[in-house]
Scaffold this motif. Structure first.
Motif, PDB file in Angstrom:
ATOM      1  N   PHE A   1      21.757  -6.653 -41.712  1.00  0.00           N
ATOM      2  CA  PHE A   1      21.935  -5.911 -40.774  1.00  0.00           C
ATOM      3  C   PHE A   1      21.612  -4.634 -40.572  1.00  0.00           C
ATOM      4  N   GLU A   2      21.633  -3.936 -41.689  1.00  0.00           N
ATOM      5  CA  GLU A   2      20.871  -2.437 -41.567  1.00  0.00           C
ATOM      6  C   GLU A   2      19.549  -2.376 -41.308  1.00  0.00           C
ATOM      7  N   LEU A   3      18.668  -3.520 -41.640  1.00  0.00           N
ATOM      8  CA  LEU A   3      17.259  -3.175 -41.104  1.00  0.00           C
ATOM      9  C   LEU A   3      17.167  -3.447 -39.728  1.00  0.00           C
ATOM     10  N   VAL A   4      18.074  -4.696 -39.137  1.00  0.00           N
ATOM     11  CA  VAL A   4      17.849  -4.568 -37.678  1.00  0.00           C
ATOM     12  C   VAL A   4      18.475  -3.400 -36.950  1.00  0.00           C
TER      13      VAL A   4
ATOM     14  N   THR B   1      13.790  -9.229 -30.848  1.00  0.00           N
ATOM     15  CA  THR B   1      13.226 -10.554 -31.493  1.00  0.00           C
ATOM     16  C   THR B   1      13.188 -10.618 -32.968  1.00  0.00           C
ATOM     17  N   LEU B   2      13.935 -11.609 -33.799  1.00  0.00           N
ATOM     18  CA  LEU B   2      14.184 -11.505 -35.190  1.00  0.00           C
ATOM     19  C   LEU B   2      13.416 -12.906 -35.555  1.00  0.00           C
ATOM     20  N   ALA B   3      12.509 -12.505 -36.809  1.00  0.00           N
ATOM     21  CA  ALA B   3      12.008 -13.672 -37.123  1.00  0.00           C
ATOM     22  C   ALA B   3      12.053 -13.448 -38.693  1.00  0.00           C
ATOM     23  N   GLY B   4      12.572 -14.849 -39.373  1.00  0.00           N
ATOM     24  CA  GLY B   4      12.549 -15.060 -40.803  1.00  0.00           C
ATOM     25  C   GLY B   4      12.095 -15.999 -41.448  1.00  0.00           C
ATOM     26  N   PHE B   5      11.847 -16.050 -42.840  1.00  0.00           N
ATOM     27  CA  PHE B   5      11.086 -17.060 -43.479  1.00  0.00           C
ATOM     28  C   PHE B   5       9.263 -17.134 -42.886  1.00  0.00           C
TER      29      PHE B   5
ATOM     30  N   LEU C   1      25.079 -11.300 -39.357  1.00  0.00           N
ATOM     31  CA  LEU C   1      25.350 -10.294 -38.772  1.00  0.00           C
ATOM     32  C   LEU C   1      24.109  -9.773 -38.196  1.00  0.00           C
ATOM     33  N   ALA C   2      22.965  -9.712 -39.137  1.00  0.00           N
ATOM     34  CA  ALA C   2      21.645  -9.333 -38.700  1.00  0.00           C
ATOM     35  C   ALA C   2      21.359  -9.944 -37.173  1.00  0.00           C
ATOM     36  N   VAL C   3      21.507 -11.428 -37.181  1.00  0.00           N
ATOM     37  CA  VAL C   3      21.323 -12.264 -36.106  1.00  0.00           C
ATOM     38  C   VAL C   3      21.998 -11.843 -34.849  1.00  0.00           C
ATOM     39  N   ASP C   4      23.462 -11.529 -35.067  1.00  0.00           N
ATOM     40  CA  ASP C   4      24.441 -11.064 -34.107  1.00  0.00           C
ATOM     41  C   ASP C   4      23.674  -9.730 -33.467  1.00  0.00           C
ATOM     42  N   LEU C   5      23.284  -8.783 -34.304  1.00  0.00           N
ATOM     43  CA  LEU C   5      23.064  -7.379 -33.936  1.00  0.00           C
ATOM     44  C   LEU C   5      22.065  -7.542 -33.251  1.00  0.00           C
ATOM     45  N   ALA C   6      20.941  -8.378 -33.632  1.00  0.00           N
ATOM     46  CA  ALA C   6      19.549  -8.666 -33.022  1.00  0.00           C
ATOM     47  C   ALA C   6      19.602  -9.156 -31.511  1.00  0.00           C
TER      48      ALA C   6
END
Length: 286
Positions: A226-229, A260-264, A249-254
């Motif tokens: 969350f903090e990085l987003v 745009t939020l990407a992972g892996f 929570l990071a996805v919710d905030l993004a």
């Protein structure tokens, strides 16, 4: 001796034999990433203490104040200076920085409720409540088209890794890299704390007069919390990509921010959790 690394004598134990019932012992020096406290003062008053890897400290403090919702423009930061101090051996220390605000910048009302200590693994645990970190962003990222090719975005972890000099020596630091939409590296910072690495990138951008960071990608070496987003949003960064997983929570905030939020993201594939419309996929058969 570098302020970024230190050497320590270690004993290396290695299991040998098919049954692993024997061992080899050797003694050698190992290179470790330095971790030291940094006290942040604002207008002469203590604001926070964070554990960090020394280096680019002014960037760290400037980015931290952006992440706290205190700064958004370089004109609001009048000056920064190291406060004098010596360690127990009488050597000059560089672990206290005083930031002087200007241009109407103010500390948040929650500053008196803020805990003083922040660890190198957590950037928001020093706040009194989740409400204290839900700040009003100065910049809007939702309207930034920021089109990027899938191949470019997927290549960023490898490009980040190529420039991680401290990690090459220690294996013990996180990295954050700011890229343009063609994959060109604009700024890279390393630190024992992943949030510190991001703050150093954002602080560099503030001091260079680059905020908001429209049309850029922030690639981080660890997970997306969350903090990085939040830090990316407050800096006006439309795309955040992480080597590991995001939190819920990071996805919710993004999603709320239109980021745009990407992972892996592992070089040939990635997972997209929000605003995938910015990512251009190769044409079929191309």
């Amino acid at each position: 001796m570098s302020r970024l690394t230190q050497r320590r004598r270690i004993t290396r134990l290695t299991l040998v034999g098919s049954g692993g019932d024997a061992r080899q012992r050797s003694s050698r020096e190992d290179v470790l990433a330095v971790e030291e406290p940094l006290e942040v003062r604002v207008n002469g008053e203590s604001f926070s203490v964070t554990m960090r890897t020394p280096g680019q400290d002014f960037d760290l403090v400037a980015g931290f104040l952006v992440s706290e919702g205190i700064l958004a423009h370089p004109d609001s930061l009048a000056a920064m200076r190291y406060c004098s101090g010596v360690d127990e051996d009488g050597h000059q220390t560089y672990n206290v920085i005083d930031a002087r605000l200007a241009g109407g910048a103010r500390l948040p009302a929650s500053v008196s409720a803020r805990q003083v200590y922040t660890s190198s693994s957590c950037g928001i645990c020093g706040t009194a409540s989740i409400d204290a970190v839900s700040k009003v962003a100065h910049f809007v990222v939702a309207d930034d088209p920021a089109p990027i090719g899938l191949g470019v975005l997927a290549s960023l972890p490898d490009r980040l890794r190529e420039h991680q000099e401290v990690f090459d020596r220690t294996g013990g630091v996180h990295a954050a890299g700011l890229f343009d939409l063609t994959g060109e590296l604009l700024c890279l910072r390393e630190d024992v704390g992943r949030h510190n690495a991001v703050d150093k990138v954002v602080g560099w951008a503030l001091r260079e007069g680059r905020l908001p960071l429209r049309g850029t990608v922030l690639q981080v070496s660890g997970r997306a919390s969350f903090e990085l987003v939040q830090k990316a949003q407050l800096a006006g960064i439309p795309i955040l990509a992480a080597v590991s997983a995001p939190s819920s929570l990071a996805v919710d905030l993004a999603n709320r921010a239109g980021m745009t939020l990407a992972g892996f993201s592992r070089g040939s594939s990635l997972n997209v959790y929000s605003r995938g419309d910015r990512i251009r996929e190769p044409a079929a058969g191309g």
